[in-house]
Motif scaffolding. Structure first.
Motif, short mmCIF file in Angstrom:
data_model
loop_
_atom_site.label_atom_id
_atom_site.label_comp_id
_atom_site.label_asym_id
_atom_site.label_seq_id
_atom_site.Cartn_x
_atom_site.Cartn_y
_atom_site.Cartn_z
N VAL A 146 33.89 27.59 -17.28
CA VAL A 146 33.51 26.59 -18.37
C VAL A 146 34.61 25.81 -19.15
CG1 VAL A 146 32.15 26.21 -20.44
CG2 VAL A 146 31.50 27.98 -18.65
N ARG A 147 34.55 24.39 -18.85
CA ARG A 147 35.79 23.71 -19.52
C ARG A 147 35.11 23.52 -20.92
NH1 ARG A 147 35.69 19.26 -14.67
NH2 ARG A 147 36.65 20.82 -13.15
N SER A 148 34.01 23.08 -21.19
CA SER A 148 33.64 22.60 -22.47
C SER A 148 32.38 23.16 -22.48
CB SER A 148 33.53 21.20 -22.74
OG SER A 148 32.71 20.45 -21.79
N PRO A 149 31.90 23.32 -23.92
CA PRO A 149 30.56 24.09 -24.06
C PRO A 149 29.17 23.22 -23.59
CG PRO A 149 31.40 23.67 -26.22
CD PRO A 149 32.53 23.31 -25.07
N PRO A 150 28.39 23.76 -22.99
CA PRO A 150 27.24 22.86 -22.79
C PRO A 150 26.52 22.18 -23.85
CG PRO A 150 26.89 24.85 -21.51
CD PRO A 150 28.30 25.10 -22.52
N ARG A 151 26.31 20.80 -23.80
CA ARG A 151 25.54 20.25 -24.72
C ARG A 151 24.62 21.10 -25.22
NH1 ARG A 151 22.86 14.47 -23.88
NH2 ARG A 151 21.49 15.76 -22.85
N GLY A 152 24.50 20.91 -26.41
CA GLY A 152 23.16 21.86 -26.80
C GLY A 152 23.50 23.70 -27.30
N LEU A 153 24.77 23.82 -26.83
CA LEU A 153 25.26 25.06 -27.52
C LEU A 153 26.25 24.73 -28.76
CD1 LEU A 153 25.78 27.92 -27.12
CD2 LEU A 153 27.84 27.59 -25.64
N SER A 154 25.73 25.19 -29.81
CA SER A 154 26.21 24.88 -30.99
C SER A 154 27.10 26.21 -31.41
CB SER A 154 25.32 24.30 -32.03
OG SER A 154 26.02 24.44 -33.40
N LEU A 155 28.26 26.02 -31.97
CA LEU A 155 29.19 27.19 -32.36
C LEU A 155 28.90 27.57 -33.83
CD1 LEU A 155 32.43 26.31 -30.74
CD2 LEU A 155 30.56 27.88 -29.81
N VAL A 156 28.22 26.50 -34.41
CA VAL A 156 27.94 26.68 -35.92
C VAL A 156 26.00 26.52 -35.95
CG1 VAL A 156 28.98 26.44 -37.85
CG2 VAL A 156 29.11 24.64 -35.95
N SER A 157 25.28 27.16 -36.66
CA SER A 157 24.05 26.98 -36.42
C SER A 157 23.57 25.60 -37.71
CB SER A 157 23.19 28.16 -37.03
OG SER A 157 23.60 28.36 -38.55
N SER A 158 22.74 24.83 -37.32
CA SER A 158 22.26 23.82 -37.90
C SER A 158 21.04 23.95 -38.35
CB SER A 158 22.44 22.56 -37.08
OG SER A 158 21.83 21.40 -37.81
N GLU A 159 20.79 23.83 -39.88
CA GLU A 159 19.40 23.73 -40.28
C GLU A 159 18.61 22.69 -39.94
OE1 GLU A 159 19.24 25.16 -44.40
OE2 GLU A 159 20.85 26.72 -43.81
N ASP A 160 19.40 21.49 -39.60
CA ASP A 160 18.50 20.24 -39.24
C ASP A 160 17.97 20.20 -37.79
OD1 ASP A 160 19.00 19.55 -41.92
OD2 ASP A 160 20.79 18.73 -41.25
N ALA A 161 18.61 21.05 -37.11
CA ALA A 161 18.28 21.06 -35.67
C ALA A 161 16.68 21.25 -35.32
CB ALA A 161 19.22 21.87 -34.89
N GLU A 162 16.19 20.55 -34.79
CA GLU A 162 14.84 20.67 -34.16
C GLU A 162 14.74 22.02 -33.10
OE1 GLU A 162 11.23 17.91 -32.99
OE2 GLU A 162 13.16 17.11 -33.12
N PRO A 163 13.97 23.00 -33.51
CA PRO A 163 13.96 24.07 -32.57
C PRO A 163 13.11 23.82 -31.05
CG PRO A 163 12.02 24.18 -34.24
CD PRO A 163 12.82 22.96 -34.27
N PHE A 164 13.63 24.74 -30.27
CA PHE A 164 13.27 24.75 -28.91
C PHE A 164 11.85 25.22 -28.85
CE2 PHE A 164 12.04 27.41 -25.12
CZ PHE A 164 12.64 26.62 -24.27
N ALA A 165 10.78 24.58 -28.16
CA ALA A 165 9.52 24.86 -28.17
C ALA A 165 9.01 25.02 -26.99
CB ALA A 165 8.75 24.29 -29.26
N MET A 166 8.05 25.75 -26.22
CA MET A 166 7.54 25.72 -24.92
C MET A 166 5.99 26.10 -25.03
SD MET A 166 8.80 28.24 -21.70
CE MET A 166 8.19 29.61 -22.32
#
Length: 163
Positions: A14-34
């Protein structure tokens, strides 16, 4: 996922983290849902609308990825066209089987799975020639994977496809 990312990072995959992989959690991020939706109607347009309405009412927001499984009696192009009208920003992946899908309510002519994931990257690819023959199936899979990666627009987290 972070553990897997770090392990592959150390190996140089891996050269860079895939978009969406956050090293810090964000409370503002909308959660994954299925969620899922299904229909047993025989008319393509009505079945798609019923299944999508069910999915949307459970999901509560627009999907980023839709996976459809429908009866072989349905015209797949019509299913995809209608789903693209209903969810113009979603990536649509479709498949058919003889009877459709199995849901919690039993066999249905059309089933949908929708994923809402604002930080995810989704793409589909297809190779229509030779996938049913042992000698060419692997190359068809590679072509479909390359096509999907091209649709993502950036393959910076993949060095190369396996040979």
């Amino acid at each position: 996922m972070l553990k897997s990312y770090y392990r592959t990072r150390r190996l140089g995959v891996v050269r860079s983290p895939p978009r969406g992989l956050s090293l810090v959690s964000s409370e503002d991020a909308e959660p994954f849902a299925m969620e899922t939706g299904a229909s047993n109607l025989q008319q393509v347009d009505r079945a798609v609308l019923e299944a999508y309405t069910q999915l949307l009412s459970k999901l509560g927001r627009a999907p980023h990825l839709l996976i459809a499984s429908c009866s072989s009696a349905f015209d797949g192009k019509l299913v995809v066209e209608q789903l693209r009208r209903l969810a113009p920003n979603a990536v649509v992946h479709g498949t058919t089987s003889f009877s459709g899908c199995i849901s919690r309510d039993g066999a249905r002519t059309l089933g949908l799975m929708g994923i809402h994931d604002p930080t995810g990257r989704y793409a589909v690819g297809i190779s229509g020639r030779g996938a049913n023959m042992h000698g060419t199936a692997r190359e068809c899979g590679r072509q479909a994977a390359r096509q999907a990666l091209a649709c993502v627009g950036e393959a910076s987290f993949v060095n190369e496809l396996p040979t």
